[in-house]
Enzyme design. Structure first.
Site, PDB file in Angstrom:
ATOM      1  N   LYS A 139      12.098   6.693 -12.737  1.00 24.60           N
ATOM      2  CA  LYS A 139      11.217   6.690 -11.564  1.00 24.60           C
ATOM      3  C   LYS A 139      11.413   5.430 -10.744  1.00 24.60           C
ATOM      4  CE  LYS A 139       6.344   6.477 -10.205  1.00 24.60           C
ATOM      5  NZ  LYS A 139       4.931   6.497 -10.660  1.00 24.60           N
ATOM      6  N   HIS A 163       9.613   4.879  -4.019  1.00 25.13           N
ATOM      7  CA  HIS A 163       9.320   4.322  -2.709  1.00 25.13           C
ATOM      8  C   HIS A 163       9.069   2.815  -2.794  1.00 25.13           C
ATOM      9  CE1 HIS A 163       5.906   5.836  -4.875  1.00 25.13           C
ATOM     10  NE2 HIS A 163       5.023   5.242  -4.100  1.00 25.13           N
ATOM     11  N   ARG A 164       8.433   2.364  -3.868  1.00 27.14           N
ATOM     12  CA  ARG A 164       8.190   0.925  -4.025  1.00 27.14           C
ATOM     13  C   ARG A 164       9.495   0.163  -4.221  1.00 27.14           C
ATOM     14  NH1 ARG A 164       3.599   2.919  -6.687  1.00 27.14           N
ATOM     15  NH2 ARG A 164       1.641   2.175  -5.760  1.00 27.14           N
ATOM     16  N   PHE A 166       1.317   8.610 -12.565  1.00 22.85           N
ATOM     17  CA  PHE A 166      -0.092   8.683 -12.205  1.00 22.85           C
ATOM     18  C   PHE A 166      -0.189   9.339 -10.829  1.00 22.85           C
ATOM     19  CE2 PHE A 166       1.631   4.744 -10.604  1.00 22.85           C
ATOM     20  CZ  PHE A 166       1.099   4.631  -9.330  1.00 22.85           C
ATOM     21  N   GLY A 167      -1.383   9.492 -10.342  1.00 22.84           N
ATOM     22  CA  GLY A 167      -1.567  10.061  -9.015  1.00 22.84           C
ATOM     23  C   GLY A 167      -1.034  11.476  -8.929  1.00 22.84           C
ATOM     24  N   TYR A 168      -0.162  11.710  -7.959  1.00 19.83           N
ATOM     25  CA  TYR A 168       0.376  13.039  -7.706  1.00 19.83           C
ATOM     26  C   TYR A 168       1.704  13.287  -8.425  1.00 19.83           C
ATOM     27  CZ  TYR A 168      -3.132  12.778  -4.040  1.00 19.83           C
ATOM     28  OH  TYR A 168      -4.324  12.623  -3.355  1.00 19.83           O
ATOM     29  N   ASP A 182       0.863  -1.173   0.000  1.00 17.36           N
ATOM     30  CA  ASP A 182       0.000   0.000   0.000  1.00 17.36           C
ATOM     31  C   ASP A 182       0.898   1.220   0.000  1.00 17.36           C
ATOM     32  OD1 ASP A 182      -2.625   1.105  -0.033  1.00 17.36           O
ATOM     33  OD2 ASP A 182      -2.386   1.717   2.050  1.00 17.36           O
ATOM     34  N   SER A 183       0.475   2.257  -0.689  1.00 12.98           N
ATOM     35  CA  SER A 183       1.337   3.424  -0.815  1.00 12.98           C
ATOM     36  C   SER A 183       0.508   4.683  -0.985  1.00 12.98           C
ATOM     37  CB  SER A 183       2.297   3.266  -2.005  1.00 12.98           C
ATOM     38  OG  SER A 183       1.557   3.141  -3.212  1.00 12.98           O
TER      39      SER A 183
END
Length: 222
Positions: free
Chosen positions: A205, A210-211, A182-184, A101-102
């Site tokens: 990336k 973080h992943r 995607f996302g932010y 989860d992130s």
């Protein structure tokens, strides 16, 4: 690190030495079971890899959707809790499960949007509205520092669990830039960068994400 790199490194780490299996992170959750050296998984949607444990074992990696397991309710209050919920759902059905989860945590907003990153605006997956709301909430803040967090959990049917977290630190910028990610990602600039994450290539990336950092920590624990 891609799927094959994970399998290779985990195999070298001896995870499949007992023939139990290997896992990888794949979206929200993944599960794996070891097949015999002479047969591949017949499950639709499975990916099969040969391990490096010296026994010639093969491992099938199944996406959660292939399992026909109940819908998971992510009702945790932390990333680690949600990742654990996902991994345990697979483990309780006899599989070795990987869940992650992130999300984004912004310092000036007390860590928001946090576990609600995907539904910050009240609707799940509306990236444009989520970005608009975040920028509006930061409009009167001088501190734009933020970080992405990823929690990753491996859960075994025997009850053993391994958890690691990875972070990508940076700051929020006031205007969207870039078409990737995607996302932010269009409003997040990682430390040491001038480009937003959305302006970086997928390879760039993945090298600092973080992943990726959570996965590296998990591999060190195996």
């Amino acid at each position: 690190m891609d799927r094959r790199d994970f399998i290779k490194k985990a195999g070298l780490a001896g995870v499949a030495a007992s023939g139990i299996g290997l896992l990888e992170s794949c979206g929200n959750s993944s599960v794996g079971r070891a097949d015999s050296a002479n047969g591949d998984s017949q499950t639709e949607g499975a990916m099969t890899y040969r391990t490096n444990n010296g026994n010639g074992d093969k491992v099938s990696i199944l996406g959660y959707g292939c399992m026909r397991l109940p819908e998971i309710e992510e009702n945790g209050t932390t990333f680690a809790e949600n990742a654990t919920i996902k991994a345990r759902a697979a483990a309780e059905s006899g599989y070795i499960g990987v869940g992650d989860d992130s999300g984004l945590e912004v310092d000036a907003l007390g860590g928001a949007p946090g576990v609600y990153s995907a539904r910050y605006c009240g609707r799940h997956g509306d990236d444009e509205a989520n970005n608009d709301l975040l920028l509006a909430n930061l409009s009167d803040k001088e501190d734009k520092s933020a970080h992405y967090t990823c929690a990753m959990v491996i859960a075994y049917p025997c009850g053993k669990e391994i958890c690691a977290e990875g972070y990508m630190y940076g700051r929020i910028v006031n205007e969207r830039r870039g078409n990737g990610g995607f996302g932010y990602d269009p409003i997040f600039v990682a430390d040491g960068e001038e480009r937003t994450v959305a302006e970086m290539t997928e390879e760039e990336k993945n090298a600092i994400s973080h992943r990726a950092k959570a996965l590296e920590k998990i591999l060190e624990m195996l």
